[in-house]
Write an enzyme that holds these catalytic residues in place. Structure first.
Site, PDB file in Angstrom:
ATOM      1  CG  ASP A   1     -65.502  31.310 -77.393  1.00  0.00           C
ATOM      2  OD1 ASP A   1     -64.753  30.562 -76.734  1.00  0.00           O
ATOM      3  OD2 ASP A   1     -66.153  32.224 -76.875  1.00  0.00           O
TER       4      ASP A   1
ATOM      5  CB  CYS B   1     -67.364  29.731 -74.773  1.00  0.00           C
ATOM      6  SG  CYS B   1     -68.677  29.810 -73.539  1.00  0.00           S
TER       7      CYS B   1
ATOM      8  CB  THR C   1     -68.335  31.390 -68.730  1.00  0.00           C
ATOM      9  OG1 THR C   1     -69.177  31.731 -69.858  1.00  0.00           O
ATOM     10  CG2 THR C   1     -67.502  32.602 -68.347  1.00  0.00           C
TER      11      THR C   1
ATOM     12  CG  HIS D   1     -82.599  13.182 -63.440  1.00  0.00           C
ATOM     13  ND1 HIS D   1     -82.973  13.653 -62.197  1.00  0.00           N
ATOM     14  CD2 HIS D   1     -82.136  11.919 -63.228  1.00  0.00           C
ATOM     15  CE1 HIS D   1     -82.759  12.720 -61.279  1.00  0.00           C
ATOM     16  NE2 HIS D   1     -82.239  11.654 -61.879  1.00  0.00           N
TER      17      HIS D   1
ATOM     18  CG  HIS E   1     -86.297  11.518 -65.169  1.00  0.00           C
ATOM     19  ND1 HIS E   1     -86.228  12.445 -64.148  1.00  0.00           N
ATOM     20  CD2 HIS E   1     -85.907  10.328 -64.633  1.00  0.00           C
ATOM     21  CE1 HIS E   1     -85.803  11.842 -63.047  1.00  0.00           C
ATOM     22  NE2 HIS E   1     -85.598  10.563 -63.318  1.00  0.00           N
TER      23      HIS E   1
HETATM   24  C1  RB5 Z   1     -65.089  35.435 -74.604  1.00  0.00           C
HETATM   25  O1  RB5 Z   1     -64.310  36.445 -74.051  1.00  0.00           O
HETATM   26  C2  RB5 Z   1     -66.124  34.963 -73.612  1.00  0.00           C
HETATM   27  O2  RB5 Z   1     -67.051  35.960 -73.385  1.00  0.00           O
HETATM   28  C3  RB5 Z   1     -66.793  33.700 -74.101  1.00  0.00           C
HETATM   29  O3  RB5 Z   1     -65.841  32.714 -74.317  1.00  0.00           O
HETATM   30  C4  RB5 Z   1     -67.815  33.100 -73.141  1.00  0.00           C
HETATM   31  O4  RB5 Z   1     -67.297  32.967 -71.865  1.00  0.00           O
HETATM   32  C5  RB5 Z   1     -69.137  33.713 -73.143  1.00  0.00           C
HETATM   33  O5  RB5 Z   1     -70.072  33.285 -72.460  1.00  0.00           O
END
Ligand code: RB5
Length: 146
Positions: free
Chosen positions: A8, A65, A67, A98, A133
């Site tokens: 994203d 993304c 996080t 695993h 596994h």
């Molecule tokens: C976008 O702001 C953010 O929420 C997305 O990139 C991600 O971290 C969501 O889990």
């Protein structure tokens, strides 16, 4: 090996780094975006990418993304996907050995591009150990297919 790559808006810089890495490693890949700074919704990228791994069109998928969490949650909703959120090299190796993960997710707001490259390289180069596994993964698949 064929790899699908997606991110994203929160993951575009690491996504570009990973595209360069895959090119350097001579790995065939398709980048499905977003390649944009405008705000987009991570499931719109994670789910189509995961479906194309689950169908067998691609062997593995890499999702980035902010996080890594939204991408991981979304990809793991697709039957047959084992997506791991990874931010260290030890886990990158362990989750192939695993868990036989077929997708990896990372967060650009969590790690830098150098570490992301090491994680992806390790993950792509590590084989599944099978044995006990495989039994454990089978139990997850049985639940998924019940
Ligand atoms: C976008 O702001 C953010 O929420 C997305 O990139 C991600 O971290 C969501 O889990």
């Amino acid at each position: 090996m064929k790899v699908i790559l997606a991110s994203d808006h929160g993951g575009i810089n690491i996504s570009k780094e990973i595209a360069s890495l895959l090119t350097e490693m001579n790995i065939e890949f398709e980048d499905i975006g977003c390649n944009c700074e405008d705000s987009v919704d991570y499931p719109d990228y994670a789910i189509p990418a995961a479906e194309r791994v689950a169908s067998g069109e691609f062997d593995k998928g890499i999702l980035i993304c902010g996080t890594g969490i939204g991408m991981s949650i979304s990809a793991n909703k697709v039957k047959g996907i084992r997506a791991a959120l990874v931010h260290d090299v030890f886990s990158a190796k362990a989750t192939r050995e695993h868990n036989d993960t077929n997708m990896i997710t990372m967060g650009e707001r969590v790690i830098g591009s150098g570490l992301a490259r090491e994680i992806v390289k390790t993950w792509l180069e590590t084989d599944f150990l099978a044995g006990r596994h495989a039994t454990r993964i089978g139990k997850v698949s049985d639940y998924e297919n019940r």
